[in-house]
Design a protein around this motif. Structure first.
Motif, PDB file in Angstrom:
ATOM      1  N   TYR A 118       0.967  -1.215  -0.051  1.00 21.51           N
ATOM      2  CA  TYR A 118      -0.047  -0.067   0.014  1.00 21.51           C
ATOM      3  C   TYR A 118       0.871   1.432   0.022  1.00 21.51           C
ATOM      4  O   TYR A 118       0.349   2.478  -0.383  1.00 21.51           O
ATOM      5  CB  TYR A 118      -0.825   0.020   1.227  1.00 21.51           C
TER       6      TYR A 118
ATOM      7  N   ASN B 221      -9.412   1.838   3.478  1.00 20.80           N
ATOM      8  CA  ASN B 221      -9.314   0.552   2.852  1.00 20.80           C
ATOM      9  C   ASN B 221      -9.388  -0.459   4.250  1.00 20.80           C
ATOM     10  O   ASN B 221      -9.963  -1.400   4.217  1.00 20.80           O
ATOM     11  CB  ASN B 221      -8.150   0.574   2.108  1.00 20.80           C
TER      12      ASN B 221
ATOM     13  N   SER C 158     -13.351   4.454  -3.240  1.00 15.99           N
ATOM     14  CA  SER C 158     -12.446   3.410  -4.086  1.00 15.99           C
ATOM     15  C   SER C 158     -11.611   2.510  -2.993  1.00 15.99           C
ATOM     16  O   SER C 158     -11.606   1.340  -2.898  1.00 15.99           O
ATOM     17  CB  SER C 158     -11.273   4.075  -4.975  1.00 15.99           C
ATOM     18  N   GLY C 159     -11.007   3.252  -2.028  1.00 14.65           N
ATOM     19  CA  GLY C 159     -10.354   2.785  -0.668  1.00 14.65           C
ATOM     20  C   GLY C 159     -11.255   1.843   0.031  1.00 14.65           C
ATOM     21  O   GLY C 159     -10.899   0.752   0.497  1.00 14.65           O
TER      22      GLY C 159
ATOM     23  N   ARG D 108     -12.455  -2.324   5.870  1.00 13.76           N
ATOM     24  CA  ARG D 108     -12.425  -3.715   6.050  1.00 13.76           C
ATOM     25  C   ARG D 108     -13.147  -4.120   7.571  1.00 13.76           C
ATOM     26  O   ARG D 108     -13.882  -5.321   7.611  1.00 13.76           O
ATOM     27  CB  ARG D 108     -11.102  -4.306   5.982  1.00 13.76           C
TER      28      ARG D 108
ATOM     29  N   SER E 100      -8.945  -3.559  -7.557  1.00 11.11           N
ATOM     30  CA  SER E 100      -8.377  -2.999  -6.412  1.00 11.11           C
ATOM     31  C   SER E 100      -6.835  -2.690  -6.501  1.00 11.11           C
ATOM     32  O   SER E 100      -6.383  -1.529  -6.217  1.00 11.11           O
ATOM     33  CB  SER E 100      -8.594  -3.872  -5.144  1.00 11.11           C
TER      34      SER E 100
ATOM     35  N   GLY F  87     -12.047  -1.188  -2.189  1.00 14.49           N
ATOM     36  CA  GLY F  87     -10.775  -1.754  -2.529  1.00 14.49           C
ATOM     37  C   GLY F  87     -10.201  -2.668  -1.657  1.00 14.49           C
ATOM     38  O   GLY F  87      -9.283  -3.490  -1.900  1.00 14.49           O
ATOM     39  N   GLY F  88     -10.843  -2.783  -0.517  1.00 11.26           N
ATOM     40  CA  GLY F  88     -10.044  -3.403   0.444  1.00 11.26           C
ATOM     41  C   GLY F  88     -11.105  -4.396   1.313  1.00 11.26           C
ATOM     42  O   GLY F  88     -10.919  -5.528   1.823  1.00 11.26           O
TER      43      GLY F  88
ATOM     44  N   ALA G 277      -3.983  -2.525   5.375  1.00 14.26           N
ATOM     45  CA  ALA G 277      -4.092  -1.135   4.604  1.00 14.26           C
ATOM     46  C   ALA G 277      -3.735   0.023   5.415  1.00 14.26           C
ATOM     47  O   ALA G 277      -2.666   0.634   5.160  1.00 14.26           O
ATOM     48  CB  ALA G 277      -5.498  -1.229   4.109  1.00 14.26           C
TER      49      ALA G 277
ATOM     50  N   LEU H 157     -17.006  -0.287  -5.488  1.00 14.40           N
ATOM     51  CA  LEU H 157     -15.633  -0.097  -5.867  1.00 14.40           C
ATOM     52  C   LEU H 157     -15.880  -0.003  -7.181  1.00 14.40           C
ATOM     53  O   LEU H 157     -15.121   0.917  -7.927  1.00 14.40           O
ATOM     54  CB  LEU H 157     -15.008  -1.538  -5.754  1.00 14.40           C
TER      55      LEU H 157
ATOM     56  N   MET I  20      -7.206   6.433   0.843  1.00 10.59           N
ATOM     57  CA  MET I  20      -7.298   5.170   0.441  1.00 10.59           C
ATOM     58  C   MET I  20      -6.951   4.072   1.357  1.00 10.59           C
ATOM     59  O   MET I  20      -7.770   3.014   1.466  1.00 10.59           O
ATOM     60  CB  MET I  20      -6.759   4.925  -1.077  1.00 10.59           C
TER      61      MET I  20
END
Length: 465
Positions: free
Chosen positions: A59, A313, A366-367, A317, A281, A370-371, A178, A340, A309
């Motif tokens: 990352y 991210n 996106s973050g 999670r 991702s 993406g995770g 992340a 995403l 991000m």
């Protein structure tokens, strides 16, 4: 049922084996303290710290690329392929590592120690090798294998110790992979140059080695079929929240071997979905800073977008892991993948409008997307196939990331060269939406629809060993 087992565990504590209406066996009676000598919470915090330590490899790498290229004389394509090889081996080691753990060849603690040493070698290679092939072998192959050993061991450890509420726990641990990189993202953007890159990378290697080695000392797997003593596996009594989570995410109907998991059809479908989603991702991780700079945003926005991000991210999670205990894993997974995909189109829009705040918002989205899908797959695997072969089964699912690394990083750079950033981000958004549609097809093997499952299954037999 036939037990054929000893009446006491290796620690001298009595246990019994219980069989539910589907024929699944649960080993109950031993507490976490009986087995570990301390609370199983250590099997959340130690993996979480180790995951934060290794997150710098993936990352924060995008923030270091410009300096690495200048210091070693590499092209942008060279640096992208180094990361792609790292991703390939980081994901590829998960299955063989899981197989060795379940065969008793490699303990969890030993896997962590070996991984720490390999990560250290990887950073030394990135620091001191000017030759691209040598850097690929050192950081990409050796460092990737080390990070993969640590990652897979940490994730599987949580799933084994928290079979009754793995969503939130898995998400929390996975999040460290992340946001643990956040300090290094800013170091690489503001205090990393051709004059000090050797010292910085060497120190990071030492940091990873020491932190992971300390965490490794506490790692230990529970016995096969272990179930927490305070939760009745037959009627889920003992905790209202746990009962609600188990009703939405019921345990696997049996302990599936890897061959059985593949034949069920669910594992290949999960693999395909992960390949597509992880590719999107990885594309975002690799290109977001460069896209921000090309659009004309300043270095603060570029660094902040990657920092946002990484934080979102990781936090995403944990939040999604908790949410999946309430909504169910599959619905939560689809929600995350759609978010995403929408973020990729939003980044194009923000870039065309030259809006920094809009760009940061979609970097946030996106973050998040993406995770957050990673802990969903990590929790879905034991939910669908059981805990006993989780290291191997999850290794198979997670191996999809090795394919993702190729088209998310290396092939992604080729698409950017040919179609530009707008075309590449549009393609990424479309792939994500297709992955969400495929995820809708997932079904837990051996069960009817989750909505029809009651939280009070009746046992076929219940015998005390």
């Amino acid at each position: 049922m036939s037990t054929d087992g000893a009446s006491r565990s290796a620690q001298g504590v009595a246990y019994r084996e219980v069989t539910d209406s589907k024929g699944r066996i649960y080993r109950v009676g031993e507490t976490d303290r009986d087995i570990l000598g301390h609370s199983r919470k250590f099997m959340v915090y130690m993996p979480w710290i180790a995951m934060m330590a290794i997150s710098v490899s993936e990352y924060a790498y995008g923030s270091a690329e410009d300096t690495l290229s200048e210091a070693h004389g590499w092209t942008q394509s060279n640096t992208f392929w180094i990361l792609s090889v790292w991703v390939f081996f980081q994901a590829g080691i998960a299955f063989p590592a899981g197989w060795m753990r379940e065969k008793g060849i490699l303990t969890a603690r030993r896997a962590m120690f070996v991984g720490a040493g390999l990560c250290f070698i990887g950073f030394l290679a990135l620091s001191h090798f000017h030759n691209v092939f040598a850097a690929i072998c050192g950081f990409g192959v050796i460092g990737g294998l080390g990070s993969g050993l640590i990652y897979a061991t940490c994730i599987n450890m949580v799933g084994k110790w928290f079979p009754e509420r793995r969503g939130a726990k898995t998400g929390f641990v996975n999040g460290g992979f992340a946001y643990g990189a956040l300090p290094f993202i800013f170091i690489f953007n503001y205090a990393f140059d051709t004059g000090n890159y050797n010292e910085v990378l060497d120190l990071i290697g030492v940091y990873v080695l020491i932190v992971v080695a300390i965490c490794a000392w506490f790692f230990k797997d529970p016995p096969k079929n272990w179930w927490p003593a305070e939760i009745d596996p037959l009627n889920y009594s003992g905790n209202t929240k746990t009962a609600a989570s188990l009703a939405m995410n019921p345990p696997a109907v049996k302990q599936y071997t890897p061959k059985e998991a593949i034949r069920s059809g669910a594992l290949p479908l999960m693999w395909i979905t992960l390949v597509m989603t992880a590719g999107v991702s990885i594309f975002g991780i690799s290109f977001q800073v460069d896209f921000a700079k090309e659009v004309g945003f300043g270095p603060l926005v570029a660094a902040s977008s990657m920092g946002i991000m990484a934080v979102v991210n990781g936090v995403g999670r944990a939040v999604v892991g908790w949410l999946s205990d309430i909504w169910g894993r599959k619905l939560t997974l689809v929600f995350v993948i759609v978010a995403l995909g929408l973020a990729q189109f939003g980044i194009i829009w923000a870039g065309n409008m030259h809006s920094e705040w809009l760009f940061l918002f979609f970097a946030f989205l996106s973050g998040f997307g993406g995770g957050a899908f990673y802990p969903m797959f990590a929790a879905l695997t034991p939910d669908y196939f059981g805990e006993n072969y989780n290291a191997t089964n999850y290794g198979l699912v997670y191996s999809g990331k090795l394919v993702s690394g190729l088209f998310g990083g290396g092939l992604g750079s080729m698409v950017v060269d040919s179609w530009g950033y707008n075309g590449a981000y549009a393609l990424a958004g479309g792939i994500s939406m297709a992955a969400a549609a495929i995820a809708l097809l997932l079904r837990q093997p051996g069960r009817s629809e989750i909505r029809k499952i009651t939280p009070n299954p009746q046992p076929v037999s219940r015998e005390v060993v």
